[in-house]
Design a protein around this motif. Sequence first.
Motif, PDB file in Angstrom:
ATOM      1  N   ARG A  75      88.137  27.885  46.221  1.00  0.00           N
ATOM      2  CA  ARG A  75      89.398  28.108  45.490  1.00  0.00           C
ATOM      3  C   ARG A  75      89.485  29.490  44.858  1.00  0.00           C
ATOM      4  NH1 ARG A  75      93.254  25.748  47.294  1.00  0.00           N
ATOM      5  NH2 ARG A  75      94.402  26.007  45.396  1.00  0.00           N
ATOM      6  N   GLU A  76      88.361  30.142  44.670  1.00  0.00           N
ATOM      7  CA  GLU A  76      88.386  31.488  44.084  1.00  0.00           C
ATOM      8  C   GLU A  76      89.109  32.482  44.979  1.00  0.00           C
ATOM      9  OE1 GLU A  76      84.528  32.805  42.882  1.00  0.00           O
ATOM     10  OE2 GLU A  76      84.181  31.059  41.635  1.00  0.00           O
ATOM     11  N   LEU A  77      89.240  32.166  46.266  1.00  0.00           N
ATOM     12  CA  LEU A  77      89.929  33.061  47.201  1.00  0.00           C
ATOM     13  C   LEU A  77      91.447  32.962  47.113  1.00  0.00           C
ATOM     14  CD1 LEU A  77      87.705  32.611  50.383  1.00  0.00           C
ATOM     15  CD2 LEU A  77      87.828  34.618  48.897  1.00  0.00           C
ATOM     16  N   ARG A  78      91.959  31.949  46.444  1.00  0.00           N
ATOM     17  CA  ARG A  78      93.410  31.728  46.395  1.00  0.00           C
ATOM     18  C   ARG A  78      94.188  32.941  45.886  1.00  0.00           C
ATOM     19  NH1 ARG A  78      97.170  28.705  49.018  1.00  0.00           N
ATOM     20  NH2 ARG A  78      98.963  29.809  48.219  1.00  0.00           N
ATOM     21  N   PRO A  79      93.742  33.636  44.836  1.00  0.00           N
ATOM     22  CA  PRO A  79      94.496  34.819  44.396  1.00  0.00           C
ATOM     23  C   PRO A  79      94.604  35.895  45.482  1.00  0.00           C
ATOM     24  CG  PRO A  79      92.942  34.167  42.692  1.00  0.00           C
ATOM     25  CD  PRO A  79      92.630  33.345  43.910  1.00  0.00           C
ATOM     26  N   LEU A  80      93.598  36.001  46.322  1.00  0.00           N
ATOM     27  CA  LEU A  80      93.644  36.984  47.410  1.00  0.00           C
ATOM     28  C   LEU A  80      94.690  36.580  48.449  1.00  0.00           C
ATOM     29  CD1 LEU A  80      92.485  39.593  48.570  1.00  0.00           C
ATOM     30  CD2 LEU A  80      90.653  38.236  49.620  1.00  0.00           C
ATOM     31  N   VAL A  81      94.785  35.299  48.728  1.00  0.00           N
ATOM     32  CA  VAL A  81      95.822  34.797  49.644  1.00  0.00           C
ATOM     33  C   VAL A  81      97.205  35.120  49.088  1.00  0.00           C
ATOM     34  CG1 VAL A  81      96.848  32.722  50.678  1.00  0.00           C
ATOM     35  CG2 VAL A  81      94.354  32.927  50.503  1.00  0.00           C
ATOM     36  N   ASP A  82      97.423  34.796  47.820  1.00  0.00           N
ATOM     37  CA  ASP A  82      98.728  35.034  47.195  1.00  0.00           C
ATOM     38  C   ASP A  82      99.069  36.523  47.171  1.00  0.00           C
ATOM     39  OD1 ASP A  82      98.918  32.295  46.785  1.00  0.00           O
ATOM     40  OD2 ASP A  82      98.239  32.415  44.704  1.00  0.00           O
ATOM     41  N   LEU A  83      98.090  37.352  46.830  1.00  0.00           N
ATOM     42  CA  LEU A  83      98.318  38.798  46.822  1.00  0.00           C
ATOM     43  C   LEU A  83      98.667  39.289  48.218  1.00  0.00           C
ATOM     44  CD1 LEU A  83      98.185  41.638  45.462  1.00  0.00           C
ATOM     45  CD2 LEU A  83      95.797  41.694  46.233  1.00  0.00           C
ATOM     46  N   GLY A  84      97.910  38.865  49.212  1.00  0.00           N
ATOM     47  CA  GLY A  84      98.164  39.312  50.585  1.00  0.00           C
ATOM     48  C   GLY A  84      99.565  38.985  51.046  1.00  0.00           C
ATOM     49  N   ARG A  85      99.996  37.768  50.769  1.00  0.00           N
ATOM     50  CA  ARG A  85     101.353  37.375  51.165  1.00  0.00           C
ATOM     51  C   ARG A  85     102.414  38.164  50.395  1.00  0.00           C
ATOM     52  NH1 ARG A  85      99.993  31.054  51.899  1.00  0.00           N
ATOM     53  NH2 ARG A  85      99.470  31.200  54.105  1.00  0.00           N
TER      54      ARG A  85
END
Length: 123
Positions: A75-85
Motif C-alpha cells: 500500500r505504500e506504493l499507492r501515492p506513486l500510482v496517484d501521482l503518476g496518473r
Amino acid sequence: MDWQKFLLFAENIVSQGSVPEEDLRSAGSRAYYAIFNRTQEYVRSIDPTKIPPLGEGSSHKKLWDNLEEISKGNRELRPLVDLGRGLLRIRKQCDYHKKPTSNLKTVVPTQVKMARINWDKFF
C-alpha cells in the motif's frame, strides 16, 4: 539515463516564479517523464512482465494500472500510482491542448513539488 535531471529541469523552471506558459508546459511534461521513466525502471526490478511495450497508445496508462496492481501487496506504493496518473493528465494537457490554460500556473508547480516528494521517497 539520469531521469532525475528531467525533474531538476522542471524544478528549475517553476522556481523562477512567473514564467511563460510554454515553460510551464515544458516543466509539467519533464516532471511526468522523470517519474514515468524512473517508475518503469522500478517496476522492471519488481516484475519485468509488468512493463507494457512502448509504442502502444496506452503504454503509459498500463504502467500506472500495473503499478496499482502491484500496490495491492504494498500500500505504500499507492501515492506513486496517484501521482503518476495525475502527472499523466497534466502532461497530456501540457503537450496537446493548444488553448492557453490558466490552471497550469498553480497545477504544474504543485505537481512538480509532489514529484520531488515521491522521487525522494521511492527512488
